[in-house]
Scaffold this active site. Sequence first.
Site, mmCIF file in Angstrom:
data_model
loop_
_atom_site.group_PDB
_atom_site.id
_atom_site.type_symbol
_atom_site.label_atom_id
_atom_site.label_comp_id
_atom_site.label_asym_id
_atom_site.label_seq_id
_atom_site.Cartn_x
_atom_site.Cartn_y
_atom_site.Cartn_z
ATOM 1 N N GLU A 185 53.279 34.008 -34.904
ATOM 2 C CA GLU A 185 53.554 34.303 -36.034
ATOM 3 C C GLU A 185 52.320 34.699 -36.871
ATOM 4 O O GLU A 185 51.977 34.452 -38.139
ATOM 5 C CB GLU A 185 54.525 33.494 -37.078
ATOM 6 C CG GLU A 185 55.913 33.492 -36.271
ATOM 7 C CD GLU A 185 56.877 32.805 -37.495
ATOM 8 O OE1 GLU A 185 56.768 32.380 -38.331
ATOM 9 O OE2 GLU A 185 58.216 33.003 -36.940
ATOM 10 N N GLU A 254 62.743 34.243 -31.288
ATOM 11 C CA GLU A 254 63.251 33.328 -32.141
ATOM 12 C C GLU A 254 64.495 33.971 -32.583
ATOM 13 O O GLU A 254 64.190 34.691 -33.527
ATOM 14 C CB GLU A 254 62.570 32.675 -33.124
ATOM 15 C CG GLU A 254 61.427 31.621 -32.643
ATOM 16 C CD GLU A 254 60.668 30.967 -33.750
ATOM 17 O OE1 GLU A 254 61.024 31.317 -35.044
ATOM 18 O OE2 GLU A 254 59.564 30.555 -33.543
#
EC number: 3.2.1.23
Length: 831
Positions: A185, A254
Site C-alpha cells: 500500500e 485484499e
Amino acid sequence: MASSAPPAPAVLAVALTVALLASSAWAAVTYDRKAVVVNGQRRILLSGSIHYPRSVPEMWPDLIQKAKDGGLDVVQTYVFWNGHEPSPGQYHFEGRYDLVHFIKLVKQAGLYVHLRIGPYVCAEWNFGGFPIWLKYVPGISFRTDNEPFKAEMQKFTTKIVQMMKSERLFEWQGGPIILSQIENEFGPLEWDQGEPAKDYASWAANMAMALNTGVPWIMCKEDDAPDPIINTCNGFYCDWFSPNKPHKPTMWTEAWTAWYTGFGIPVPHRPVEDLAYGVAKFIQKGGSFVNYYMYHGGTNFERTAGGPFIATSYDYDAPLDEYGLLREPKWGHLKELHRAIKLCEPALVAADPILSSLGNAQKASVFRSSTGACAAFLENKHKLSYARVSFNGMHYDLPPWSISILPDCKTTVFNTARVGSQISQMKMEWAGGLTWQSYNEEINSFSELESFTTVGLLEQINMTRDNTDYLWYTTYVDVAKDEQFLTSGKNPKLTVMSAGHALHVFINGQLSGTVYGSVENPKLTYTGKVKLWSGSNTISCLSIAVGLPNVGEHFETWNAGILGPVTLDGLNEGKRDLTWQKWTYQVGLKGEAMSLHSLSGSSSVEWGEPVQKQPLTWYKAFFNAPDGDEPLALDMNSMGKGQIWINGQGIGRYWPGYKASGTCGHCDYRGEYNETKCQTNCGDPSQRWYHVPRPWLNPTGNLLVIFEEWGGDPTGISMVKRTTGSVCADVSEWQPSIKNWRTKDYEKAEVHLQCDHGRKITEIKFASFGTPQGSCGNYSEGGCHAHRSYDIFKKNCINQEWCGVSVVPEAFGGDPCPGTMKRAVVEVTCS
Ligand SMILES: *[C@@H]1O[C@H](CO)[C@@H](O)[C@H](O)[C@H]1NC(C)=O
Ligand SMILES: *[C@@H]1O[C@H](CO)[C@@H](O)[C@H](O)[C@H]1NC(C)=O
Ligand SMILES: *[C@@H]1O[C@H](CO)[C@@H](O)[C@H](O)[C@H]1NC(C)=O
C-alpha cells in the site's frame, strides 16, 4: 475444475529468468493481460489470507483444509519481520513463526501460496511488522529513499527469498509459491512525498526483481508499480480498478471480508450477500484473482496487536471465525460462489466481457470463447428493487444489489443475494470457574538496576524498546505548610499531557485517575484535582502503550508516553511546571521483572487471598482443561484492562472496561458497504472473550495469570467453550443450485443441515414450508404453512449428522398455498 482448453497465451509479458526455466522441469509462473499463468494455463484464482502467527501450528492443517473445502486455490500470508528478527541478526522461525512449515502444509493440501514479504505489512500488527530496533538504526528514515532503511529491508527480503529457494518452495521448484509481494500500500505515500518516495519504490521493485524468484511480484495499492511488477487493488469493492498497463492481469489482493476490531469501537460485520456481490462484480469486469482479507483472521496473541488500540481478536468477521470454526452462512455462501465462478473459468480466461444493458440498473456481462464456452453475469445494481430482466429470450428475476451467475449463459446456478447455506448461531457455553490468588504490584519501589533519575520527560518507546507496555514516570512535589489549599480544601489541579496511549496517575500511592486515547487519537491529557499533603508528595504515572501504530509514514518519528507539559495549578505561587524537574523512571512492572506470568516466576513469591477492585494486581489460578474438543475462551466481562497468560504463553491484552461507542442497529446488505455500516457491541465491551488455544493446555494443572490494571472482579472470570447453538436454513422454492444445473433438474431446491463433527440433530425447534417470518433463533409461522412441516424434518433429520429435504410441495404432503412463492425454513439443535 477439470482441465480447460489451454488458452493462447498471446502475450507472456514477463520472460522471467530464462536460466531458471532451462534448469527446471517446471515452468516459471508468468502472467498476461487476462490472468496469472501457472504451468502454461491462465487461471481464475480464489485466495484467502491466513496469517500463520495469528493461530497456533496445531490449527494450521484444519484452517488450510477448510480453505480448500471452501473452494480456494491459494492461501495468502504476510511475512512478519518483527516476529522473525526480534533483534538484529537473531532470527526466529519456530512455533507460530515457522513460516516454512506453514507453507509446506499449504502445499500438502494442494493449494498455492501468495507470499507478501513486504517487509512492511501494516496488518493491524504491532509497528506494521517492523522490528522495533529498526527505529534506532542511526540515520534511519522508514519507507523512503534512505540507505540505512533500504539496507535492512534488502537484507531481510533476501533472507526470506533465499530460505524459500533453499526449501524449494517456489512453484518452478515444485513448491506452492506462485506470487510474491514487495512493499505494501505504498501509493498513498508517493502522493505525500513525491520524488524520494518514487525513487524508493523503483529501488524496491528492482531489488525484488533481482532476487529472481521465478514468480511474479505484485505491489498492492501502488498505481506506479514499475514493470513488470503488477499493481493490484485492495478494498471493499474493486470493480473500478484497472492495472497500470494493459498487459497486466486485474487482481484484487485484499477483498475485505469486514474490518478489524478496536478497543472502544463497535465490532464490524459485512453481510455475505454484499461480499459475494463485490466479488462477482470484479469477476464480471474481467478480474482473475481475488484474495479474501481475511479468510481466517485469528488472534493477536501476546503483544502483537498493532494500533494503538487494536483488539486482541482479529476475527475480521471472516469466513473462518477467530477460533477456526466455519462462520455460516458466510463460508458456505462463498463456497457456492466459488463453485459457480469455477464453472465459468473456461469462458472467463478466454474472452473479454461483452456488456449489454438489461434495464436502467441492470446489465449482462457475457464471456464467449472461440471454442464455444459461454458464461454470463446478470447484475441488478438497484439498491432497493427486484428486477425481472430478459436475456437470450428467457426471463430472470434479480434481487436488488445482486448478480446471478449463468455458467452456460442459460441457467442461474447462483445469485449473490440468495443465501441457501445453513446459518449457524454460535454460543459461549460455561465450562468452569476459577479459584484465585492475588499479588499486589508494588508502586514506588525502585531497584537500582531497573530505575534511574534524570531531569525532564523521556519518550516511552525509546525507554522500553517495546519490551513491555509499561513505563513509570515518578516525581516528587514539596508542599509548604503555608499552602492555602491545605486549609481551604481547594485541591490543586494536576495536568499531564501524554502522546499516548493510556495512563494511571497515583498520588502518594493512591490511584487518582485513569485516562486513555482512542483508535482515532492516541494522545491524552489527564487533568484532576489531587490530594496533596504538607511535605513531600509522590506523583507516580504509569504510562501504557497499547500496541504500536501500524500505518503511516516516517515510523522513526512516532512517540508514546508523557512528553509534557506536566503542571500543578492552584498553589500559592499559582502554576508550577513539573516538566523540567527530576523524574525517576522504571521500565516495566515488578511482576514482569519477576516473570510472574511463568510457572517458575509465579512460584517465587507469596500469593494471598484474592482482592477485588484493586488496581495493579496480579491474579493466578490453576485449572484443568475442559473436556471435549470445542475451542476455548476466557470470559473477561467482569474485568477492566490488562494482560493474560496461560502456562507462560501470552493470550494477549484484554480491555472489556473500554465500552464500544458508535452506531449499531439493523443491517441491510443492500447498498454500498463500509466499515461503520453493520456494527454490533455498542455500549458493550468491544471484546469480551479471549481465545485460549487448546494446544497450550495440559490435561491438568494449567497456570492462568492475569495482570489487572484498573481493578476488576476476578471471581467473574470463567472458561467457556465455543459451540453451535442453533443451526437454521431458509431456502426458497427457486433457490438456484449448481447441483440442479448438473442434473438439469431445475425445479428442485433443497434444504441442507449439517452438525459439527460428531454431533447429531436432536431437536427440530422450528419448521415451516410456506411463508414463515423472522430470522434464525426467532422464526414464526406466516399466513401459509404446511401442517406436515415438522413431521417431514423429524423423519429426515432427527439422529442424523446431516440431512437434506427437497423444497417442493410434494415433499410436504401437498401445496399449502398454490400460486404463492414458498420457502422451507427450519431451526434445529445439534448435540
Ligand atoms: C533515546 O534515549 C537516549 C538516552 O536517553 C538518548 O540519548 C537518545 O537521544 C534517545 N533517542 C531518541 C530517538 O529519542
Ligand atoms: C458508511 O456507511 C454509513 C451507512 O451506510 C453511512 O452513513 C456513512 O456515511 C458511510 N461512511 C463513509 C465514510 O462513507
Ligand atoms: C422476532 O420476530 C418478530 C417478528 O417476526 C419481531 O417482531 C421481534 O422483534 C423479533 N424478536 C427478536 C428478539 O428479534
